[in-house]
Design a protein around this motif. Structure first.
Motif, PDB file in Angstrom:
ATOM      1  N   CYS A  58       0.931  -1.287  -0.086  1.00 25.69           N
ATOM      2  CA  CYS A  58       0.050  -0.022  -0.015  1.00 25.69           C
ATOM      3  C   CYS A  58       0.823   1.229   0.036  1.00 25.69           C
ATOM      4  O   CYS A  58       1.905   1.334   0.706  1.00 25.69           O
ATOM      5  CB  CYS A  58      -0.974  -0.013   1.270  1.00 25.69           C
ATOM      6  N   GLU A  59       0.526   2.290  -0.748  1.00 28.25           N
ATOM      7  CA  GLU A  59       1.370   3.379  -1.018  1.00 28.25           C
ATOM      8  C   GLU A  59       1.643   4.149   0.483  1.00 28.25           C
ATOM      9  O   GLU A  59       2.724   4.560   0.719  1.00 28.25           O
ATOM     10  CB  GLU A  59       0.621   4.211  -1.966  1.00 28.25           C
ATOM     11  N   ASP A  60       0.560   4.285   1.358  1.00 32.23           N
ATOM     12  CA  ASP A  60       0.603   4.940   2.461  1.00 32.23           C
ATOM     13  C   ASP A  60      -0.230   4.433   3.326  1.00 32.23           C
ATOM     14  O   ASP A  60      -1.373   4.813   3.449  1.00 32.23           O
ATOM     15  CB  ASP A  60       0.234   6.758   2.094  1.00 32.23           C
ATOM     16  N   VAL A  61       0.224   3.782   4.525  1.00 33.85           N
ATOM     17  CA  VAL A  61      -0.699   2.939   5.296  1.00 33.85           C
ATOM     18  C   VAL A  61      -1.237   3.938   6.458  1.00 33.85           C
ATOM     19  O   VAL A  61      -1.958   3.375   7.251  1.00 33.85           O
ATOM     20  CB  VAL A  61       0.238   1.795   6.122  1.00 33.85           C
ATOM     21  N   LYS A  62      -0.647   5.128   6.412  1.00 34.74           N
ATOM     22  CA  LYS A  62      -1.342   6.334   7.219  1.00 34.74           C
ATOM     23  C   LYS A  62      -2.523   7.008   6.567  1.00 34.74           C
ATOM     24  O   LYS A  62      -3.234   7.860   7.206  1.00 34.74           O
ATOM     25  CB  LYS A  62      -0.318   7.333   7.841  1.00 34.74           C
ATOM     26  N   ASP A  63      -2.653   6.792   5.310  1.00 32.95           N
ATOM     27  CA  ASP A  63      -3.887   7.511   4.617  1.00 32.95           C
ATOM     28  C   ASP A  63      -5.024   6.510   4.419  1.00 32.95           C
ATOM     29  O   ASP A  63      -4.851   5.665   3.603  1.00 32.95           O
ATOM     30  CB  ASP A  63      -3.172   7.911   3.193  1.00 32.95           C
ATOM     31  N   PRO A  64      -6.162   7.108   4.921  1.00 38.12           N
ATOM     32  CA  PRO A  64      -7.274   6.271   5.170  1.00 38.12           C
ATOM     33  C   PRO A  64      -7.606   6.096   3.660  1.00 38.12           C
ATOM     34  O   PRO A  64      -8.279   4.792   3.165  1.00 38.12           O
ATOM     35  CB  PRO A  64      -8.529   6.974   5.629  1.00 38.12           C
ATOM     36  N   GLU A  65      -7.547   7.069   2.575  1.00 37.40           N
ATOM     37  CA  GLU A  65      -8.106   6.662   1.237  1.00 37.40           C
ATOM     38  C   GLU A  65      -7.241   5.664   0.532  1.00 37.40           C
ATOM     39  O   GLU A  65      -7.935   4.905  -0.167  1.00 37.40           O
ATOM     40  CB  GLU A  65      -7.972   8.095   0.613  1.00 37.40           C
ATOM     41  N   LYS A  66      -5.804   5.614   0.916  1.00 39.00           N
ATOM     42  CA  LYS A  66      -5.057   4.684   0.063  1.00 39.00           C
ATOM     43  C   LYS A  66      -5.124   3.435   0.914  1.00 39.00           C
ATOM     44  O   LYS A  66      -5.254   2.450   0.024  1.00 39.00           O
ATOM     45  CB  LYS A  66      -3.354   5.198   0.451  1.00 39.00           C
ATOM     46  N   ILE A  67      -5.614   3.249   2.155  1.00 36.23           N
ATOM     47  CA  ILE A  67      -6.123   1.943   2.521  1.00 36.23           C
ATOM     48  C   ILE A  67      -7.375   1.590   1.960  1.00 36.23           C
ATOM     49  O   ILE A  67      -7.435   0.250   1.636  1.00 36.23           O
ATOM     50  CB  ILE A  67      -6.269   2.034   4.320  1.00 36.23           C
ATOM     51  N   LYS A  68      -8.186   2.458   1.875  1.00 39.30           N
ATOM     52  CA  LYS A  68      -9.465   2.018   1.239  1.00 39.30           C
ATOM     53  C   LYS A  68      -9.473   1.469  -0.250  1.00 39.30           C
ATOM     54  O   LYS A  68      -9.983   0.601  -0.643  1.00 39.30           O
ATOM     55  CB  LYS A  68     -10.549   3.203   1.343  1.00 39.30           C
TER      56      LYS A  68
END
Length: 453
Positions: free
Chosen positions: A298-308
């Motif tokens: 995942c590109e950024d595990v702190k970004d909710p949109e990236k996780i989604k």
């Protein structure tokens, strides 16, 4: 003369094709004959097959005459598990042994009852002479559940009264197995770790002064050291895994085999075989591996949109194991919430802070929140989904440096208590062997002589 590898492959494929052709059943037949596939109705509710006093699982309630989902509730012998856990945590004590007493014997123990029961468990916490050398170390396996099953079946040979299914004898056998399950699991792992992976080999004996969770960590770790918070959080998870009604696959297996009059060792071996399946006790490993994949890709595990976005790819079978499942989300019974996950999460957060694993805890919490939204958008569901207890258990095991090979055995160390309680209840209340009916879809054929086939 043996078959070559190529010959084996060709024959296996041929025989597999025969099975696929002869064993295929039209899915429409299940509806036509009103057969509840998987012993569940169209709404996912289990078909009623028995009655138990041991525990109660609630996920729905009646509102204005209609059955609607509600936050999940779990009761052990009529006591809300949340209340049991609160009492144990408020007193800052270990709860595994106390809850085991409750499930086995039907009431909360007094202080003297509990001390006596702990003493019995401690004195039962030993294996036959040379058992570790002659059985556990003899054929080490990466599959610790298979190692435990073999050990349980072998223990039958050491029992002076193996086939006696009187309640008195079965209670003795069950207490013995509850006591030694941590030893079978840990020693099985150490044997595998040494003989198959070339690591150092050590066997630590359990201490009579320690609880089940403390002894597990003592036996597992090379230096036998652990913190009280580590042991207390592990104790809580074992308590929550201990029992979950008669309908889960391994407990139902326990009651089915018990109803045939089989001995305790054969019954518990069957339950172990059921639990090890990835659709049952093996699910927590999948959760851990999924999160490793998320953190890696995942590109950024702190970004909710990236996780989604990444969770959506998992559901669409584009990443991870291409199965289209967000592991740890959803349960056969619960929809709004799994009470075990809710109870456990708070203690897990405290351990995450002690271990410096706050980032991992925050990632799990984020996925817990976002995953139901993504599933609702991507799937047609008959009920909601929420994180189950397996969602968080793997995170704890990782924090405690428990190897993946022991994840499912940890479940067994806890669930042996519930299996034992259900075996005893089945022996006391049941009078008939369980024998459900199947609709036969077999065609009628005339016999053909071999030379005419």
């Amino acid at each position: 003369m043996t078959l070559t590898k190529e010959e084996y492959i060709a024959i296996e494929q041929k025989y597999a094709d025969y099975c696929k052709e002869s064993d295929q059943i039209d899915k429409e037949l299940f509806a036509q004959h009103n057969v509840q596939k998987g012993l569940r109705d169209v709404n996912g509710r289990g078909v009623v097959t028995g009655i138990t006093n041991i525990s109660r699982v609630e996920s729905t309630e009646v509102v204005n005459g209609e059955l609607v989902p509600c936050p999940g509730k779990l009761y052990f012998r009529g006591y809300n598990v949340k209340d049991l856990v609160k009492g144990i945590l408020d007193d800052n004590r270990y709860g595994f042994e106390e809850t085991a007493y409750l499930l086995l014997f039907g009431s909360l123990p007094s202080e003297s009852d509990l001390q006596e029961f702990r003493s019995v468990l401690s004195k039962s916490r030993h294996l036959p002479t040379n058992f570790v050398r002659d059985v556990i170390m003899k054929a080490p396996s990466e599959d610790i559940m298979n190692s435990m099953t073999r050990s349980v079946l072998t223990l039958a040979s050491y029992d002076r009264d193996v086939s006696n299914i009187s309640v008195e004898n079965v209670v003795r056998q069950c207490i013995d197995l509850i006591s030694i399950f941590p030893m079978l699991a840990v020693y099985g792992y150490h044997s595998y770790n040494h003989y198959k992976r070339g690591k150092s080999f050590y066997i630590h004996r359990p201490s009579a002064k320690l609880s089940t969770s403390e002894n597990f960590l003592r036996m597992l770790r090379p230096n036998m050291q652990y913190t009280q918070l580590e042991a207390k959080v592990l104790d809580l998870l074992l308590l929550l895994h201990m029992e979950h009604g008669g309908g889960n696959n391994s407990t139902f297996t326990t009651r089915v085999v018990t109803s045939s009059g089989s001995d305790t060792y054969s019954t518990i071996a069957a339950a172990l075989s059921s639990l090890k399946g990835p659709k049952h006790g093996g699910a927590n490993i999948k959760v851990v591996r999924m999160f490793k994949d998320i953190k890696k890709n995942c590109e950024d595990v702190k970004d909710p949109e990236k996780i989604k976005e990444y969770l959506r790819k998992i559901l669409r079978k584009e990443v991870f194991d291409q199965q289209g499942l967000i592991y740890g989300m959803g349960h056969a019974v619960y929809s709004i919430s799994d009470p075990r996950a809710e109870i456990f999460k708070e203690s897990l957060e405290k351990l995450a802070i002690e271990k410096g694993k706050e980032d991992d805890f925050e990632l799990y919490s984020m996925v817990e929140k976002i995953a139901p939204q993504v599933i609702a958008e991507e799937r047609k569901m008959y009920k909601g989904v929420s994180a189950n207890v397996d969602f968080f258990s793997g995170l704890l095991y990782g924090m405690l440096d428990i190897p993946e090979e022991l994840y499912t055995p940890m479940f067994a160390i806890a669930r042996i208590v519930g299996w034992s309680a259900h075996r005893i209840e089945e022996l006391i209340t049941a009078t008939k062997i369980m024998r459900p009916a199947y609709v036969s879809n077999c065609d009628y054929n005339d016999y053909v002589k071999i030379e005419e086939r």
